[in-house]
Design an enzyme around this catalytic site. Sequence first.
Site, PDB file in Angstrom:
ATOM      1  N   ARG A  18       0.821  -1.221   0.000  1.00  0.00           N
ATOM      2  CA  ARG A  18       0.000   0.000   0.000  1.00  0.00           C
ATOM      3  C   ARG A  18       0.849   1.263   0.000  1.00  0.00           C
ATOM      4  NH1 ARG A  18      -3.457  -0.736   5.039  1.00  0.00           N
ATOM      5  NH2 ARG A  18      -1.541  -1.782   5.620  1.00  0.00           N
ATOM      6  N   ASN A  36      -6.143  -2.603   2.369  1.00  0.00           N
ATOM      7  CA  ASN A  36      -6.155  -4.054   2.527  1.00  0.00           C
ATOM      8  C   ASN A  36      -7.594  -4.533   2.626  1.00  0.00           C
ATOM      9  OD1 ASN A  36      -3.397  -4.459   2.538  1.00  0.00           O
ATOM     10  ND2 ASN A  36      -3.202  -4.453   4.757  1.00  0.00           N
TER      11      ASN A  36
END
Length: 91
Positions: A18, A36
């Site tokens: 990320r 996520n």
Amino acid sequence: MKARLLRIEGRVQGVGYRDWMVKQANRLGLQGWVRNRPDGSVQALVAGEEGAVLTLLSACRRGPMLARVDLIDESLAEPPGDPGFHRLPTG
């Protein structure tokens, strides 16, 4: 402006995916978010100029050094309302 909703599967959690994606997207001037998912995948909304979106999609297939990307499922989406590219909580 082109927008895509991505679901990225493989070893993509716990490897900095990320944060890496936020840096790549901001470098390319894209809008959207990444987070996520409880199932172990990463989901992202990516929007911007077609060339920049395609560049990020290509990079996402490799990901950061510790990641292993098995599959990217993509679909057309509506562009986000907020400027910038952000990391969101798991959702």
